[in-house]
Design an enzyme around this catalytic site. Structure first.
Site, PDB file in Angstrom:
ATOM      1  N   HIS A  54     -49.045  23.140 144.185  1.00 36.82           N
ATOM      2  CA  HIS A  54     -49.330  22.728 142.809  1.00 36.82           C
ATOM      3  C   HIS A  54     -50.614  21.907 142.669  1.00 36.82           C
ATOM      4  O   HIS A  54     -51.006  21.572 141.558  1.00 36.82           O
ATOM      5  CB  HIS A  54     -48.161  21.944 142.216  1.00 36.82           C
ATOM      6  CG  HIS A  54     -48.070  20.533 142.733  1.00 36.82           C
ATOM      7  ND1 HIS A  54     -47.641  20.232 143.998  1.00 36.82           N
ATOM      8  CD2 HIS A  54     -48.381  19.353 142.159  1.00 36.82           C
ATOM      9  CE1 HIS A  54     -47.673  18.934 144.175  1.00 36.82           C
ATOM     10  NE2 HIS A  54     -48.125  18.358 143.086  1.00 36.82           N
TER      11      HIS A  54
HETATM   12  C1  UD1 Z   1     -48.356  15.943 138.184  1.00 44.02           C
HETATM   13  C2  UD1 Z   1     -49.162  14.859 138.920  1.00 44.02           C
HETATM   14  C3  UD1 Z   1     -49.178  15.172 140.407  1.00 44.02           C
HETATM   15  C4  UD1 Z   1     -47.768  15.362 140.933  1.00 44.02           C
HETATM   16  C5  UD1 Z   1     -47.065  16.445 140.115  1.00 44.02           C
HETATM   17  C6  UD1 Z   1     -45.657  16.653 140.580  1.00 44.02           C
HETATM   18  C7  UD1 Z   1     -51.037  13.779 137.753  1.00 44.02           C
HETATM   19  C8  UD1 Z   1     -52.503  13.713 137.629  1.00 44.02           C
HETATM   20  N1  UD1 Z   1     -50.536  14.800 138.483  1.00 44.02           N
HETATM   21  O1  UD1 Z   1     -49.076  17.159 138.353  1.00 44.02           O
HETATM   22  O2  UD1 Z   1     -49.777  14.095 141.098  1.00 44.02           O
HETATM   23  O3  UD1 Z   1     -47.838  15.730 142.291  1.00 44.02           O
HETATM   24  O4  UD1 Z   1     -47.076  16.039 138.747  1.00 44.02           O
HETATM   25  O5  UD1 Z   1     -45.076  17.757 139.944  1.00 44.02           O
HETATM   26  O6  UD1 Z   1     -50.352  12.947 137.206  1.00 44.02           O
HETATM   27  N2  UD1 Z   1     -45.848  21.485 132.536  1.00 44.02           N
HETATM   28  C9  UD1 Z   1     -44.721  22.144 132.140  1.00 44.02           C
HETATM   29  N3  UD1 Z   1     -43.572  21.391 132.019  1.00 44.02           N
HETATM   30  C10 UD1 Z   1     -43.519  20.055 132.254  1.00 44.02           C
HETATM   31  C11 UD1 Z   1     -44.695  19.415 132.668  1.00 44.02           C
HETATM   32  C12 UD1 Z   1     -45.848  20.140 132.813  1.00 44.02           C
HETATM   33  O7  UD1 Z   1     -44.721  23.337 131.891  1.00 44.02           O
HETATM   34  O8  UD1 Z   1     -42.440  19.460 132.131  1.00 44.02           O
HETATM   35  C13 UD1 Z   1     -47.097  22.269 132.684  1.00 44.02           C
HETATM   36  C14 UD1 Z   1     -48.042  21.999 131.545  1.00 44.02           C
HETATM   37  O9  UD1 Z   1     -48.666  23.175 131.178  1.00 44.02           O
HETATM   38  C15 UD1 Z   1     -49.049  21.071 132.127  1.00 44.02           C
HETATM   39  C16 UD1 Z   1     -49.062  21.475 133.608  1.00 44.02           C
HETATM   40  O10 UD1 Z   1     -47.727  21.891 133.885  1.00 44.02           O
HETATM   41  O11 UD1 Z   1     -50.309  21.185 131.531  1.00 44.02           O
HETATM   42  C17 UD1 Z   1     -49.441  20.360 134.524  1.00 44.02           C
HETATM   43  O12 UD1 Z   1     -48.618  19.195 134.273  1.00 44.02           O
HETATM   44  P1  UD1 Z   1     -49.216  17.717 134.570  1.00 44.02           P
HETATM   45  O13 UD1 Z   1     -48.144  16.713 134.383  1.00 44.02           O
HETATM   46  O14 UD1 Z   1     -50.473  17.526 133.806  1.00 44.02           O
HETATM   47  O15 UD1 Z   1     -49.635  17.806 136.071  1.00 44.02           O
HETATM   48  P2  UD1 Z   1     -48.854  18.367 137.363  1.00 44.02           P
HETATM   49  O16 UD1 Z   1     -49.616  19.501 137.899  1.00 44.02           O
HETATM   50  O17 UD1 Z   1     -47.401  18.560 137.063  1.00 44.02           O
END
Ligand code: UD1
Length: 371
Positions: free
Chosen positions: A207
């Site tokens: 991820h």
């Molecule tokens: C985040 C953390 C990362 C951690 C990871 C664990 C930061 C910068 N990154 O990354 O350090 O290792 O979480 O999972 O804080 N999304 C969904 N459902 C959700 C949440 C997110 O579909 O419940 C999708 C959204 O499109 C979003 C993307 O996943 O834009 C990324 O989510 P985000 O929280 O921005 O970063 P992670 O890659 O999850």
């Protein structure tokens, strides 16, 4: 003087670290934990199911920030947590790990002179292209008490000029959760449900933006994974970020079996731990899974060039291979053909970090005068 302590969580790994601290505070101190959920992760599979399985109380405060760019997400958390602090001031704010929720809440609290405690302080990958590295450096710079999981974290903080009276090596609360739930997880026999034999499969997760947001890198990695899956089945629970990136890059990663690769939605905590505990090998870019493998004694082929958790490499659990197919193939073969070294144990990763954190917090707060 209030005894209320804010415990802030936003993303999946935060929940796993928060659970033992909330439990230890309620069992061993006069402090009362108030759980703040920023809403950085909101899907049931990444959030609700973790609260339910880990027995974490419902959050008292939900900031519901959702997804966005780094700037949007961090700003929304900062604004909403600040508003909450202005309405209801806690004795201190405890933040976990290195996600956007960590730095945003630490910053809001610090500006209002609410003492900040950082759990998992001091880790450094020395790679500032990682968003988490920026979050770590900034959070540690403004935190008042720095609670550290492994010796390298203490050395990094000292090197940055933090005085020893603000640092405590307490061990790893994520490992408390693992030890607490391991028997229950094993009893779920998740591998058997998927038709896999113990020690006869690998688990893969991906991820990190550096691996999944760049289409050629993602294509190369998935190609290498499909290749090693021909030698032994691989289970791949796919993070939403990776799912979206694969879609955009035209990399086929739909749920189901293709060759030896079994693609699934994200697994709940217990099923995932069940799978990892019976695996012959784990391939991942997750920092938390590197740590979990070290305790489970499962070889971890780490799909990164650097790690902020060097102890996992030192004890022989993790080998850094980046996204290079040859290095991935070679490390995978070493793991499944019995050439992986013996994995050593890590001091203070004993299941009692939550208690040490609660004690450190209580004794530190007894010396802090309210602002
Ligand atoms: C985040 C953390 C990362 C951690 C990871 C664990 C930061 C910068 N990154 O990354 O350090 O290792 O979480 O999972 O804080 N999304 C969904 N459902 C959700 C949440 C997110 O579909 O419940 C999708 C959204 O499109 C979003 C993307 O996943 O834009 C990324 O989510 P985000 O929280 O921005 O970063 P992670 O890659 O999850």
């Amino acid at each position: 003087m209030t005894t209320r302590v804010d415990l802030v969580a936003g993303a999946r790994p935060n929940f796993v670290k928060l659970a033992p601290v909330a439990r230890a505070l309620s069992e061993h101190t006069a402090l009362r934990a108030r759980i703040i959920h920023t809403g950085q992760h909101y899907d049931a599979a990444l959030s609700g199911v973790f609260f339910a399985e880990l027995g974490i109380a419902e959050p008292e405060v939900s900031l519901d920030v959702g997804s966005g760019t780094h700037g949007e997400q961090t700003a929304r958390i900062l604004e909403r947590y600040e508003a909450h602090l202005l309405r209801s001031r806690p004795r201190c704010c405890v933040v976990f790990g290195d996600v956007n929720s960590t730095i945003a809440c630490a910053l809001a609290a610090s500006k209002l002179h609410v003492p900040v405690v950082h759990v998992e302080a001091g880790l450094r990958s020395f790679d500032r292209t990682m968003p988490e590295e920026i979050n770590r450096i900034l959070t540690d710079a403004i935190a008042d008490l720095l609670l550290v999981t492994e010796p390298a974290g203490v050395a990094n903080l000292r090197h940055e000029g933090v005085s020893d009276d603000r640092i405590a090596l307490v061990g790893n609360p994520m490992i408390d959760t693992l030890r607490h739930f391991l028997d229950l997880a094993r009893a779920r026999r998740r591998a058997g449900q998927l038709g896999l034999a113990r020690d006869g499969y690998g688990v893969v997760t991906l991820h990190r933006p550096s691996n999944v947001d760049d289409a050629p890198t993602l294509r190369r990695l998935v190609g290498a994974l499909r290749e090693v899956a021909e030698r032994q089945p691989l289970v791949f629970p796919v993070h939403p970020r990776t799912r979206q990136a694969a879609g955009a890059a035209g990399v086929p990663l739909e749920d189901g079996v293709r060759g030896g690769l079994l693609v699934l939605p994200p697994e709940p905590y217990l099923d995932h731990l069940s799978l990892m505990s019976g695996a012959a090998v784990v391939l991942t870019d997750s920092g938390g899974m590197q740590e979990e493998c070290a305790v489970l004694g499962v070889p971890c082929v780490t799909l990164r060039e650097r790690t902020e958790r060097p102890v996992t490499v030192e004890v022989g659990a993790s080998r850094l291979v980046g996204s290079d197919p040859d290095r991935i193939r070679e490390a995978h073969a070493d793991a499944i053909e019995g050439r992986w070294p013996e994995i050593g144990s890590i001091s203070l990763w004993d299941g009692h970090a939550g208690h040490r954190i609660a004690e450190a917090l209580e004794s530190w707060l007894s010396g802090v005068v309210d602002a």
